[in-house]
Design a protein around this motif. Sequence first.
Motif, PDB file in Angstrom:
ATOM      1  N   ARG A 397      -1.743  -0.486  -8.874  1.00 12.15           N
ATOM      2  CA  ARG A 397      -2.459   0.720  -8.446  1.00 12.15           C
ATOM      3  C   ARG A 397      -2.598   0.747  -6.914  1.00 12.15           C
ATOM      4  N   ILE A 398      -2.918  -0.411  -6.354  1.00 14.01           N
ATOM      5  CA  ILE A 398      -3.059  -0.491  -4.889  1.00 14.01           C
ATOM      6  C   ILE A 398      -1.714  -0.236  -4.217  1.00 14.01           C
ATOM      7  N   LYS A 399      -0.657  -0.790  -4.768  1.00 15.36           N
ATOM      8  CA  LYS A 399       0.672  -0.616  -4.187  1.00 15.36           C
ATOM      9  C   LYS A 399       1.069   0.859  -4.137  1.00 15.36           C
ATOM     10  N   ALA A 400       0.799   1.590  -5.246  1.00 19.34           N
ATOM     11  CA  ALA A 400       1.108   3.026  -5.264  1.00 19.34           C
ATOM     12  C   ALA A 400       0.271   3.771  -4.235  1.00 19.34           C
ATOM     13  N   PHE A 401      -0.966   3.335  -4.044  1.00 15.39           N
ATOM     14  CA  PHE A 401      -1.878   3.975  -3.103  1.00 15.39           C
ATOM     15  C   PHE A 401      -1.397   3.792  -1.662  1.00 15.39           C
ATOM     16  N   ILE A 402      -1.045   2.562  -1.288  1.00 22.41           N
ATOM     17  CA  ILE A 402      -0.611   2.316   0.103  1.00 22.41           C
ATOM     18  C   ILE A 402       0.786   2.870   0.357  1.00 22.41           C
ATOM     19  N   LYS A 403       1.583   2.999  -0.706  1.00 21.94           N
ATOM     20  CA  LYS A 403       2.927   3.568  -0.540  1.00 21.94           C
ATOM     21  C   LYS A 403       2.858   5.025  -0.107  1.00 21.94           C
ATOM     22  N   ASP A 404       1.744   5.682  -0.435  1.00 22.67           N
ATOM     23  CA  ASP A 404       1.543   7.075  -0.028  1.00 22.67           C
ATOM     24  C   ASP A 404       0.921   7.178   1.362  1.00 22.67           C
ATOM     25  N   GLY A 405       0.840   6.046   2.083  1.00 22.22           N
ATOM     26  CA  GLY A 405       0.353   6.078   3.448  1.00 22.22           C
ATOM     27  C   GLY A 405      -1.121   5.788   3.602  1.00 22.22           C
ATOM     28  N   HIS A 406      -1.787   5.365   2.523  1.00 19.85           N
ATOM     29  CA  HIS A 406      -3.214   5.060   2.582  1.00 19.85           C
ATOM     30  C   HIS A 406      -3.429   3.600   2.966  1.00 19.85           C
ATOM     31  N   GLY A 407      -4.698   3.235   3.210  1.00 16.45           N
ATOM     32  CA  GLY A 407      -5.028   1.876   3.601  1.00 16.45           C
ATOM     33  C   GLY A 407      -6.043   1.243   2.680  1.00 16.45           C
ATOM     34  N   VAL A 408      -6.015  -0.102   2.593  1.00 14.64           N
ATOM     35  CA  VAL A 408      -6.894  -0.842   1.695  1.00 14.64           C
ATOM     36  C   VAL A 408      -7.435  -2.069   2.421  1.00 14.64           C
ATOM     37  N   PHE A 409      -8.733  -2.350   2.223  1.00 13.55           N
ATOM     38  CA  PHE A 409      -9.379  -3.555   2.720  1.00 13.55           C
ATOM     39  C   PHE A 409      -9.734  -4.401   1.494  1.00 13.55           C
ATOM     40  N   ILE A 410      -9.166  -5.606   1.410  1.00 12.88           N
ATOM     41  CA  ILE A 410      -9.367  -6.489   0.258  1.00 12.88           C
ATOM     42  C   ILE A 410     -10.250  -7.655   0.683  1.00 12.88           C
ATOM     43  N   ILE A 411     -11.391  -7.795  -0.021  1.00 15.18           N
ATOM     44  CA  ILE A 411     -12.324  -8.897   0.219  1.00 15.18           C
ATOM     45  C   ILE A 411     -12.361  -9.722  -1.069  1.00 15.18           C
ATOM     46  N   PRO A 412     -11.790 -10.925  -1.088  1.00 12.18           N
ATOM     47  CA  PRO A 412     -11.687 -11.679  -2.343  1.00 12.18           C
ATOM     48  C   PRO A 412     -13.032 -12.240  -2.800  1.00 12.18           C
ATOM     49  N   ALA A 413     -13.158 -12.406  -4.097  1.00 10.47           N
ATOM     50  CA  ALA A 413     -14.314 -13.101  -4.659  1.00 10.47           C
ATOM     51  C   ALA A 413     -14.093 -14.605  -4.531  1.00 10.47           C
ATOM     52  N   ASN A 512      -1.632   0.602   5.641  1.00 13.94           N
ATOM     53  CA  ASN A 512      -2.206  -0.606   6.229  1.00 13.94           C
ATOM     54  C   ASN A 512      -3.019  -1.368   5.199  1.00 13.94           C
ATOM     55  N   VAL A 513      -2.902  -2.686   5.253  1.00 11.30           N
ATOM     56  CA  VAL A 513      -3.686  -3.559   4.396  1.00 11.30           C
ATOM     57  C   VAL A 513      -4.413  -4.561   5.287  1.00 11.30           C
ATOM     58  N   ILE A 514      -5.742  -4.695   5.064  1.00 10.07           N
ATOM     59  CA  ILE A 514      -6.542  -5.705   5.759  1.00 10.07           C
ATOM     60  C   ILE A 514      -7.051  -6.679   4.704  1.00 10.07           C
ATOM     61  N   LEU A 515      -6.885  -7.955   4.970  1.00 11.26           N
ATOM     62  CA  LEU A 515      -7.313  -8.999   4.032  1.00 11.26           C
ATOM     63  C   LEU A 515      -8.345  -9.883   4.707  1.00 11.26           C
TER      64      LEU A 515
END
Length: 684
Positions: A397-413, A512-515
């Motif tokens: 789901r995230i991959k499809a989202f960023i493929k459309d030019g969106h960005g995600v910030f992932i904070i792991p548990a 963009n992806v921020i980890l």
Amino acid sequence: MWSFLNPAALFGLIAAGIPIILHLLSRRRVKIIEFSSVAFLSKMKQSRLRYVRLKELILLAIRTLIIAFLALGFSRPTYKRSAENTHGPSSTVVLLDDSYSMSRQTASGTLFEIAKSKIIEIMDNLSPGDKIAVIPFSKSAEARYKFLSPDPSYFTRLMPEYATTPETTLVVSAIKEAVQLLEQSVNLNRELVIISDFGLCGWTSIETVRDALKGFEGNVLLTAIDGEESDNAYLASIDYGGQIIQPGVGFEINTIAKNATNKILNNVLVDLYLDDKRISQAEISLRPAQSGEANLRANVPSPGIHHGFVETQEDELPIDNRFYFAFKVPENIRILIAGLDNELSHSIQLAASPPGLAKSHIIADFEPISKVISMGIVDYDAAILGDYHPSQILASRIKAFIKDGHGVFIIPASAMDVKMLNEDLGKLNFPVQIQKEFHPGSEGSFKLEELDINHPIFVVYRELKSGGQPFRIPDVNFRSIYDIIPKGTIHTLASLSGNKPLLMASESDGGNVILSSAPFSANLSDITSSSLFLPMIQRVSEYLASKTGSFGQGYKINEIASLNLPKDDSAGKLEITKPSGESINIQPRQGSDGYMAVFDQTNEAGIYFLKSGGQVIDAFAVNIDTRESEPGVIDHDQLASLLPENRLEVIDQNENVVASLEKFRTGREFTVASFGIVLFLMVL
């Protein structure tokens, strides 16, 4: 084999026997006269007679050869290594390079105009029974060009329609079409004429050109149209460095210009036009074949769709003097917040959109992670996933989202399966490898030690420093981090003690992806209560959303443009207005996460506007492929290696193209050489 274009003149060889006949008739009997003492005269007689006879024989040979070579010269002797071609009708296909580099201006006109004059010469010298086709590179598959006409006037009437395009050199496909057409011809003489500037862009891979000619049994004439060296600087790219563009806040556009000549270009003007107004100008000097940068300041007064271009001063190749861009400054940014730690999600939501503000441009919505897994991420500009638990479905789901030019910030548990985390990050093409999780113990922690204040997220702290205000990195502690090893290009935004990365950013599949390497849960970190948290979450939201409708969303000529559609516009009437003003209706297409507008007629450089119900809802820029502007031409020796020497010739624009074609049909003519020998013999 040898042949003669005027065989009747060979009868003149009979005249070569005249000196021999005259020599024989002029011989007289020796008259004997008695003399008293001839001892010494006999010796003189023998030596003198040998000299006289040798001289007479040499003169006889020279006179005979003069007459013989005169007769040969008038018979127009030719030599061909192959006997396949005849003096019969010919089929000629002329491939005309119509790439934009052929629009370069010279003292004799554009290169394209010079090329068309060569074609007219060929058509004016066709013989009865000859057939010809004149095919532009970019239109090699079009039926109106791809046929051999016995009437050259057909292509003469088309000449005004031939023009350069904004495309690069499409030589291989054109050669394949031309060879196929010639192989269908009934004429035994088959000729392929290619008229081009032979720039490196289309001719770099000489092997692909050789493969396209493989099996062709005709002759190939390559005519190089290059002209003299001219001034040309072109715009290779523009970049805004990931800055967050907001109304009323200045930002910089970094422009890369390149010198396409072998001389220094001084004081080249670079102008910035935004929304049809010139707002900034810079001046640069460019070393031969080198690039230079120009930084141009810009400012947009309001949200919405903005467009413009950067332009260099006019030179001999005007088409590469502009670089177009378009971008959208949203009035509101919609952020999705999801995660299993409700306390952390609530803290992120409050930081993104503080309740005390009268009006926030960030709208932060919380969604259960289960809904994100089942429904995907739709109608949001960016997403912040706190307390992230590995899930291949969620990663998809995230991959499809960023493929459309969106960005995600992932904070792991904390306490997550490292192998599963790596699988999810691998699916997102995020270039890191997670080793293990560290816990320094109840007495220890990892402290925040460094921020990249040049990055848009933390640039506010650089502005504080430049303004003379005191700046100290906030005291933030983490009691758990994952040990992460970079495996590719990543940008470290923040670091912890021990030189451990905390925040890492990378561009992945268009977004963009921020980890984060550390969990943000309250029992493992005090970041949510620090002074850093609120501005960081807001700037992260703005940064990740700024990629949506990114600065330019640019395409190259003839690339397929794809744009995401809001729900409200997915069922309405859509149209694209091209730079020329032409409007084309299109139908929405169902994508993986909603409807899309797909447009494949990007054959003009400029700004394209997407409209729904007559209102502009998006825009994108289309630019030329500047590889065509790069200096240099393919070496003629490489071109000459494409076919055996007797079937291929490379000439320049100053040589006679008709005479070169005649050589293929009749062979190499030795008339001039014959008369040259006559002159040499007469001098002797």
